[in-house]
Write an enzyme that holds these catalytic residues in place. Structure first.
Site, mmCIF file in Angstrom:
data_model
loop_
_atom_site.group_PDB
_atom_site.id
_atom_site.type_symbol
_atom_site.label_atom_id
_atom_site.label_comp_id
_atom_site.label_asym_id
_atom_site.label_seq_id
_atom_site.Cartn_x
_atom_site.Cartn_y
_atom_site.Cartn_z
ATOM 1 N N LYS A 90 0.869 -1.203 -0.003
ATOM 2 C CA LYS A 90 -0.026 -0.052 0.028
ATOM 3 C C LYS A 90 0.974 1.388 0.067
ATOM 4 O O LYS A 90 1.796 1.457 0.930
ATOM 5 C CB LYS A 90 -1.052 -0.063 1.192
ATOM 6 C CG LYS A 90 -2.162 0.756 1.116
ATOM 7 C CD LYS A 90 -2.981 0.293 2.478
ATOM 8 C CE LYS A 90 -4.281 1.234 2.411
ATOM 9 N NZ LYS A 90 -4.952 1.295 3.783
HETATM 10 C C1 E4P Z 1 -8.117 2.302 3.730
HETATM 11 O O1 E4P Z 1 -7.524 1.703 3.037
HETATM 12 C C2 E4P Z 1 -8.082 3.148 5.052
HETATM 13 O O2 E4P Z 1 -7.330 2.098 5.994
HETATM 14 C C3 E4P Z 1 -9.172 3.213 5.706
HETATM 15 O O3 E4P Z 1 -10.539 2.921 4.881
HETATM 16 C C4 E4P Z 1 -9.342 4.808 6.179
HETATM 17 O O4 E4P Z 1 -10.401 4.794 6.759
HETATM 18 P P1 E4P Z 1 -10.895 6.020 7.971
HETATM 19 O O5 E4P Z 1 -11.049 7.432 7.277
HETATM 20 O O6 E4P Z 1 -11.950 5.476 8.509
HETATM 21 O O7 E4P Z 1 -9.490 6.070 8.752
#
Ligand code: E4P
Length: 217
Positions: free
Chosen positions: A87
């Protein structure tokens, strides 16, 4: 539509896996910190534990923001398990790294995407997944689901193979709206997934069936 769970909590991951509908996991540094994982070896072991529970892709985020650092971390992450997807944040060095990793056949998830322009760049760089954060857009009064539709349309026009992974999902309605918008994947907290189970007519209907079943015994 694939369901990923957006957590580093092994208990939640196992519960979603047991439900039989889980296709993968996404994590990020905040989620790892939330479950108290720190230190290179512990982080590595935690990813290993996640990969043992699930069958699909597991996104593990790099912490570096420079090209060489991102590639160094990616090199280490992919040795953990073949399910690991690297990622990478949507920054200039990240896009360059995604291009390189994609050319090497390494799966990537371009994260922190908030516009169609960023999503086009991620696809052009060859990202396996693009992660638009819909909840965080809603938080600042932009329509997150509308962004998903826009990206799905653009990718369809040009035949980009990058999968649209709707992220930052906060509730069950987000999942349904993202499904309508054509997202390939929704990554959600466990509560949003189990929220799909609920309907008051199911509860009252079952209560009545169980009550009538007693009459049959
Ligand atoms: C995406 O891969 C992120 O880990 C995540 O969805 C972020 O979510 P949040 O805005 O609830 O922190």
């Amino acid at each position: 539509m694939k369901f990923f769970i957006d957590t580093a909590d092994l208990k939640d991951i196992q519960e979603a896996q047991n439900l039989g509908v889980l296709d993968g996991v996404t994590t990020n540094p905040s989620l790892m910190a939330k479950v108290g994982v720190s230190g290179k070896e512990n982080i590595r072991n935690h990813y290993k534990a996640i990969c043992e529970i699930v069958e699909g892709d597991v996104s593990a985020e790099v912490l570096s923001t420079d090209y060489d650092g991102i590639l160094r971390e990616a090199d280490e992450l992919v040795t953990i398990d073949e399910k690991i997807v690297v990622k990478v944040p949507m920054i200039k060095e990240g896009v360059k790294a995604i291009r390189y990793l994609s050319d090497q056949g390494i799966s990537t998830n371009c994260t922190l995407v908030f516009s169609a322009g960023q999503a086009i760049l991620a696809a052009k760089a060859g990202a396996s997944y693009v992660s638009p954060f819909i909840g965080r857009l809603d938080d600042i009064c932009f329509d997150g689901v509308e962004l998903i539709s826009q990206i799905v349309d653009i990718y369809g026009i040009f035949g980009f193979e990058t999968e649209v992974l709707a992220a930052s999902i906060r509730n069950t309605m987000h999942i349904i709206k993202c499904a309508e918008a054509g997202a390939d994947v929704a990554t959600c907290p466990l509560s949003a997934i189990t929220g799909l189970l609920k309907h008051p007519l199911t509860d009252s209907g079952l209560a009545k069936f169980l009550e009538d079943a007693k009459k049959m015994q």
